[in-house]
Design a protein around this motif. Structure first.
Motif, PDB file in Angstrom:
ATOM      1  N   ALA A 545       0.855  -1.394   0.238  1.00  0.00           N
ATOM      2  CA  ALA A 545      -0.221  -0.008  -0.044  1.00  0.00           C
ATOM      3  C   ALA A 545       0.640   1.520   0.048  1.00  0.00           C
ATOM      4  CB  ALA A 545      -0.958  -0.063   1.175  1.00  0.00           C
ATOM      5  N   GLU A 546       2.363   1.240   0.462  1.00  0.00           N
ATOM      6  CA  GLU A 546       2.410   2.444   0.600  1.00  0.00           C
ATOM      7  C   GLU A 546       3.057   3.086  -0.486  1.00  0.00           C
ATOM      8  OE1 GLU A 546       5.679   2.419   3.718  1.00  0.00           O
ATOM      9  OE2 GLU A 546       4.406   1.718   5.029  1.00  0.00           O
ATOM     10  N   ARG A 547       4.036   1.800  -1.466  1.00  0.00           N
ATOM     11  CA  ARG A 547       4.228   2.187  -2.615  1.00  0.00           C
ATOM     12  C   ARG A 547       2.883   3.171  -3.665  1.00  0.00           C
ATOM     13  NH1 ARG A 547       7.340  -2.225  -1.534  1.00  0.00           N
ATOM     14  NH2 ARG A 547       9.673  -1.845  -1.593  1.00  0.00           N
ATOM     15  N   LEU A 548       1.831   2.031  -3.497  1.00  0.00           N
ATOM     16  CA  LEU A 548       0.764   2.593  -3.746  1.00  0.00           C
ATOM     17  C   LEU A 548       0.821   4.014  -4.292  1.00  0.00           C
ATOM     18  CD1 LEU A 548      -1.190   1.604  -6.509  1.00  0.00           C
ATOM     19  CD2 LEU A 548      -2.914   0.905  -4.496  1.00  0.00           C
ATOM     20  N   LEU A 549       0.457   4.629  -2.621  1.00  0.00           N
ATOM     21  CA  LEU A 549       0.231   5.354  -2.110  1.00  0.00           C
ATOM     22  C   LEU A 549       1.705   6.902  -2.824  1.00  0.00           C
ATOM     23  CD1 LEU A 549      -0.832   4.398   1.444  1.00  0.00           C
ATOM     24  CD2 LEU A 549      -2.705   6.186   0.098  1.00  0.00           C
ATOM     25  N   LYS A 550       2.375   6.337  -2.312  1.00  0.00           N
ATOM     26  CA  LYS A 550       3.313   7.060  -3.538  1.00  0.00           C
ATOM     27  C   LYS A 550       2.865   7.381  -4.855  1.00  0.00           C
ATOM     28  CE  LYS A 550       8.425   7.772  -3.574  1.00  0.00           C
ATOM     29  NZ  LYS A 550       9.924   7.202  -3.124  1.00  0.00           N
ATOM     30  N   VAL A 551       2.966   6.482  -5.423  1.00  0.00           N
ATOM     31  CA  VAL A 551       2.577   6.881  -7.308  1.00  0.00           C
ATOM     32  C   VAL A 551       1.222   7.123  -7.290  1.00  0.00           C
ATOM     33  CG1 VAL A 551       1.569   5.351  -9.175  1.00  0.00           C
ATOM     34  CG2 VAL A 551       3.915   4.180  -7.177  1.00  0.00           C
ATOM     35  N   VAL A 552       0.301   6.926  -6.518  1.00  0.00           N
ATOM     36  CA  VAL A 552      -0.611   8.053  -6.784  1.00  0.00           C
ATOM     37  C   VAL A 552      -0.331   9.641  -6.453  1.00  0.00           C
ATOM     38  CG1 VAL A 552      -3.021   8.016  -6.155  1.00  0.00           C
ATOM     39  CG2 VAL A 552      -2.578   6.101  -6.767  1.00  0.00           C
ATOM     40  N   GLY A 553      -0.224   9.848  -5.089  1.00  0.00           N
ATOM     41  CA  GLY A 553       0.338  11.033  -4.628  1.00  0.00           C
ATOM     42  C   GLY A 553       0.994  11.543  -5.603  1.00  0.00           C
ATOM     43  N   GLU A 554       2.452  11.449  -6.416  1.00  0.00           N
ATOM     44  CA  GLU A 554       2.408  12.042  -7.830  1.00  0.00           C
ATOM     45  C   GLU A 554       2.359  11.906  -8.730  1.00  0.00           C
ATOM     46  OE1 GLU A 554       6.158   9.238  -7.858  1.00  0.00           O
ATOM     47  OE2 GLU A 554       6.893   9.668  -5.852  1.00  0.00           O
ATOM     48  N   THR A 555       0.917  11.378  -8.836  1.00  0.00           N
ATOM     49  CA  THR A 555       0.393  11.092 -10.357  1.00  0.00           C
ATOM     50  C   THR A 555      -1.046  12.012  -9.968  1.00  0.00           C
ATOM     51  OG1 THR A 555      -0.361   9.217 -10.472  1.00  0.00           O
ATOM     52  CG2 THR A 555       1.468   9.368 -11.554  1.00  0.00           C
ATOM     53  N   ARG A 556      -1.405  12.282  -8.594  1.00  0.00           N
ATOM     54  CA  ARG A 556      -2.768  12.864  -8.731  1.00  0.00           C
ATOM     55  C   ARG A 556      -3.019  13.797  -9.497  1.00  0.00           C
ATOM     56  NH1 ARG A 556      -3.292  15.326  -3.047  1.00  0.00           N
ATOM     57  NH2 ARG A 556      -5.722  15.367  -3.555  1.00  0.00           N
ATOM     58  N   THR A 557      -2.352  14.767 -10.140  1.00  0.00           N
ATOM     59  CA  THR A 557      -3.503  15.446 -11.427  1.00  0.00           C
ATOM     60  C   THR A 557      -2.927  15.507 -12.464  1.00  0.00           C
ATOM     61  OG1 THR A 557      -0.714  17.013 -11.441  1.00  0.00           O
ATOM     62  CG2 THR A 557      -1.871  17.891  -9.598  1.00  0.00           C
ATOM     63  N   LYS A 558      -2.671  14.131 -12.840  1.00  0.00           N
ATOM     64  CA  LYS A 558      -2.775  13.137 -14.273  1.00  0.00           C
ATOM     65  C   LYS A 558      -4.100  13.009 -14.275  1.00  0.00           C
ATOM     66  CE  LYS A 558       2.563  12.517 -14.452  1.00  0.00           C
ATOM     67  NZ  LYS A 558       3.549  10.927 -14.411  1.00  0.00           N
ATOM     68  N   THR A 559      -4.813  12.773 -15.760  1.00  0.00           N
ATOM     69  CA  THR A 559      -5.895  11.926 -15.863  1.00  0.00           C
ATOM     70  C   THR A 559      -6.305  10.760 -14.897  1.00  0.00           C
ATOM     71  OG1 THR A 559      -4.641  11.286 -18.274  1.00  0.00           O
ATOM     72  CG2 THR A 559      -5.770  13.509 -18.217  1.00  0.00           C
ATOM     73  N   ALA A 560      -7.059  10.095 -15.944  1.00  0.00           N
ATOM     74  CA  ALA A 560      -7.915   8.778 -15.073  1.00  0.00           C
ATOM     75  C   ALA A 560      -6.660   7.824 -15.396  1.00  0.00           C
ATOM     76  CB  ALA A 560      -8.924   8.511 -15.300  1.00  0.00           C
ATOM     77  N   ARG A 561      -6.311   7.723 -16.959  1.00  0.00           N
ATOM     78  CA  ARG A 561      -6.019   7.007 -17.580  1.00  0.00           C
ATOM     79  C   ARG A 561      -4.598   7.038 -17.655  1.00  0.00           C
ATOM     80  NH1 ARG A 561      -6.008   3.098 -19.226  1.00  0.00           N
ATOM     81  NH2 ARG A 561      -8.789   3.410 -20.226  1.00  0.00           N
ATOM     82  N   GLU A 562      -3.556   8.346 -17.049  1.00  0.00           N
ATOM     83  CA  GLU A 562      -2.256   8.825 -16.898  1.00  0.00           C
ATOM     84  C   GLU A 562      -1.839   7.817 -16.162  1.00  0.00           C
ATOM     85  OE1 GLU A 562      -1.416  11.993 -19.765  1.00  0.00           O
ATOM     86  OE2 GLU A 562      -2.196  12.754 -17.839  1.00  0.00           O
ATOM     87  N   ILE A 563      -3.022   8.095 -15.008  1.00  0.00           N
ATOM     88  CA  ILE A 563      -3.141   7.559 -13.174  1.00  0.00           C
ATOM     89  C   ILE A 563      -2.588   5.835 -13.010  1.00  0.00           C
ATOM     90  CG2 ILE A 563      -3.933   7.378 -11.117  1.00  0.00           C
ATOM     91  CD1 ILE A 563      -4.857  10.269 -11.468  1.00  0.00           C
ATOM     92  N   VAL A 564      -3.925   5.209 -14.306  1.00  0.00           N
ATOM     93  CA  VAL A 564      -4.094   3.870 -14.022  1.00  0.00           C
ATOM     94  C   VAL A 564      -2.866   3.274 -14.952  1.00  0.00           C
ATOM     95  CG1 VAL A 564      -5.134   1.635 -14.966  1.00  0.00           C
ATOM     96  CG2 VAL A 564      -6.340   3.657 -13.718  1.00  0.00           C
ATOM     97  N   ASP A 565      -2.354   4.218 -15.641  1.00  0.00           N
ATOM     98  CA  ASP A 565      -0.715   3.862 -16.250  1.00  0.00           C
ATOM     99  C   ASP A 565       0.513   3.420 -15.571  1.00  0.00           C
ATOM    100  OD1 ASP A 565      -2.500   2.523 -18.559  1.00  0.00           O
ATOM    101  OD2 ASP A 565      -2.381   4.652 -20.062  1.00  0.00           O
ATOM    102  N   THR A 566       0.642   4.139 -15.442  1.00  0.00           N
ATOM    103  CA  THR A 566       2.217   5.183 -14.012  1.00  0.00           C
ATOM    104  C   THR A 566       0.924   3.312 -13.146  1.00  0.00           C
ATOM    105  OG1 THR A 566       1.693   7.443 -14.764  1.00  0.00           O
ATOM    106  CG2 THR A 566       2.313   6.576 -12.509  1.00  0.00           C
ATOM    107  N   ILE A 567       0.314   3.455 -12.220  1.00  0.00           N
ATOM    108  CA  ILE A 567      -0.160   2.364 -11.228  1.00  0.00           C
ATOM    109  C   ILE A 567       0.595   0.510 -11.799  1.00  0.00           C
ATOM    110  CG2 ILE A 567      -1.321   0.966  -9.888  1.00  0.00           C
ATOM    111  CD1 ILE A 567      -3.665   3.260  -9.654  1.00  0.00           C
TER     112      ILE A 567
END
Length: 593
Positions: A545-567
């Motif tokens: 969960a910690e790594r996922l929270l970090k990835v989402v925190g860093e990409t939260r301003t991007k589009t939903a598609r970009e966030i999913v692909d980054t995850i």
């Protein structure tokens, strides 16, 4: 007074010397175990006890009752290669027929004489006898009339006995060595058989490798068709690889059918005298059929034919029986492999179709007229088919349901269970139109759990998070049945929504809690299956969960598609070359206004 005994006269020195020489020659000749070396040595040793102009060792072919030259000295090459004498013909044939030496000191006075070496005037023939049977003859020629004496005959007769023993010993030694070599060859062939799993290739290879242990003129492999009760020719070759066309043969018919029915080798020295023979090859005169036995079941036969009478020996039967047992196992393995491959191909086609069906069940886009939200989803099964699911549903205007689930297990069973659970979620969601107070998120999960449990599919269960976004009232309500806690980004915070629940289908009468949040522009919600949180790297560590929270925190301003692909990219980078251990699904929803 007793008269003194008269002493036995001593043998002349030259006789004593010949006897000693003969003893040495006998010991020397019987020590040679190579047939070719032995034949070359015989005239060299004979030259130590008598003189000759030409010499030949004749060996008998008992089947043809014919004598041929195995080795010669002083004979013209063409004669040495081509001369054949029937037993009884010529002085050599007469000596073999009578089983005793013949000495003729003027060959031109004997009508039995057959000239082989021009200029010969005297001939001494000594039969080679072993255990009461004649195996050949030693033939000495002299260019001098009276060139041989009775002493020569006596010495050659005694030396011939040693030669006969030596030839038999050398033959037995070479047969043993050849048999050992044949067994080694059979072992090599068996290893090669075992490495070939394509049936047609294997059968062709068997035909080619069989030539290493037996020279055949025509060779065929017929396999049993259990459905028709027939032997079908799979490989048929002749020297030069000419094809032989053979009809199907009923089991029990012909020599091949007889061998298959009775599960025993059939060796026919003269096919014209056997009523079972079915003519296929014009010049066939003898035939050997070896059954391919797998335990007590015959799966086919080897069929060999020859233009010679009585061409196949007991040794051929033994060798081919060993080869057939190895071939039968290899053929059965190849058949099983082809069956497995056919089933795999069929299953692969079915799975590819199931993948298309599963993909078709997933929403391609948001429901129509859905405004003020940006949603993206991605699913990657660990195998061809997965147990994850997601769905976007609009039971009422200005409302959106996001459902993300994960079925226990993987593959086809999990995919079927996932499709069933997804259909239940959809049917209960759309009933909300008629009774919204009954079909809350918690109510949908409870109703779905009841039906899944009643179906008694205890081997599987489903974790699922159900979120109802009311975009008119600006509120979201969530219920969860064991899916990893979803993430919520609102304002400056990024956190997990702690909402536990019992997996669907596990227990009867399970109830579920709900939690609600007000919605504001920019709010972001992330839903992920176990495959994201529990992805392992090469050291066995989890993404977590910690790594996922970090990835989402860093990409939260991007589009939903970009966030999913980054995850997905972050998980794949973390996993490296480690294969996925579970299906992965991620859904991102942002409230845009």
């Amino acid at each position: 007074m007793t008269e003194p005994a008269t002493p036995t006269p001593a043998a002349p020195p030259e006789i004593r010397e010949l006897v000693v020489t003969l003893f040495e020659l006998g010991r020397e000749i019987t020590s040679v175990l190579n047939v070719d070396e032995l034949l070359h040595k015989i005239p060299l040793l004979i030259a130590r006890i008598t003189k000759f102009h030409a010499f030949a060792v004749y060996l008998l072919n008992p089947r043809e009752e014919e004598l041929s030259i195995a080795y010669s000295v002083g004979y013209p090459d063409d004669v040495a290669w081509s001369l054949r004498l029937k037993v009884g013909n010529g002085l050599v044939g007469a000596a073999v027929a009578e089983g005793k030496p013949i000495l003729v000191n003027d060959v031109h006075t004997d009508p039995r004489y057959v000239e082989a070496v021009p200029g010969s005037n005297a001939e001494l023939v000594v039969p080679l006898r072993r255990k009461g049977r004649v195996i050949g003859a030693l033939n000495l020629l002299s260019d001098t009339v009276g060139g041989f004496t009775e002493t020569d005959e006596a010495l050659l007769r005694q030396f011939g006995a040693h030669v006969a023993v030596a030839i038999e010993n050398a033959r037995l030694f070479e047969q043993a060595r050849e048999y050992t070599g044949t067994l080694e060859t059979l072992s090599e062939i068996a290893r090669e058989f075992g490495a070939i799993l394509q049936l047609d290739e294997l059968l062709t290879r068997i035909a080619n490798l069989t030539r290493r242990v037996i020279d055949y003129r025509t060779f065929g492999i017929l396999l049993v068709n259990d459905e028709t009760g027939e032997l079908e020719m799979k490989v048929a070759v002749r020297y030069g690889d000419d094809k032989v066309h053979v009809p199907r043969v009923k089991i029990g018919h012909g020599l091949v059918g007889y061998a298959a029915l009775h599960k025993e080798a059939v060796n026919v020295p003269d096919v014209s005298a056997d009523p079972r023979y079915i003519k296929v090859v014009d010049d066939a005169r003898s035939e050997l059929v070896i059954p391919l036995l797998l335990q007590d079941r015959c799966i086919g036969v080897f069929d060999l034919e020859s233009p010679e009478l009585d061409a196949f020996t007991k040794n051929h039967v033994e060798i081919l029986t060993l080869l057939a047992s190895q071939a039968a196992v290899a053929i059965e393995n190849a058949r099983l492999y082809e069956t497995i491959r056919a089933n795999e191909d069929r299953l692969e086609k079915e799975i590819r179709f199931a993948q298309r069906v599963q993909a078709a069940l997933l929403p391609m886009e948001l429901p129509k007229r859905m405004k003020n939200v940006d949603v993206a989803a991605r699913l990657a099964p660990a195998r061809g088919l997965g147990g994850d699911l997601y769905d976007f549903l609009a039971p009422e205007p200005n409302s959106l349901v996001v459902a993300v689930g994960d079925v226990s297990g993987k593959g086809v069973p999990a995919a079927l269970y996932s499709a069933f659970a997804g259909e239940l979620i959809r049917s209960r969601t759309f009933r909300r139109r008629y009774a919204p107070e009954r079909f809350t998120p918690a109510g949908v999960l409870a109703s779905t759990n009841t039906i899944l449990h009643e179906r008694q599919l205890e081997e599987y269960y489903c974790t699922l998070c159900y979120a109802l976004f009311d975009l008119k009232r600006r509120v979201v309500t969530l219920a969860n049945s064991g899916l990893p806690y979803p993430l919520r980004c609102s304002g400056d915070t990024v956190s997990q929504i702690e909402l536990p629940g019992v997996p669907l289908g596990s227990f009867a009468g399970s109830t579920y809690d709900e939690i609600s949040f007000d919605l504001a522009a920019g709010d972001l919600f992330i839903f992920c299956s176990d495959g994201v949180f529990e992805a392992n790297d090469a050291l066995g560590r989890e993404f977590g969960a910690e790594r996922l929270l970090k990835v989402v925190g860093e990409t939260r301003t991007k589009t939903a598609r970009e966030i999913v692909d980054t995850i997905f990219g972050a998980v794949e980078e973390f996993r490296g070359d480690t294969p996925p251990n579970d299906d992965m699904t991620a859904v991102a929803l942002r409230v845009t206004a």
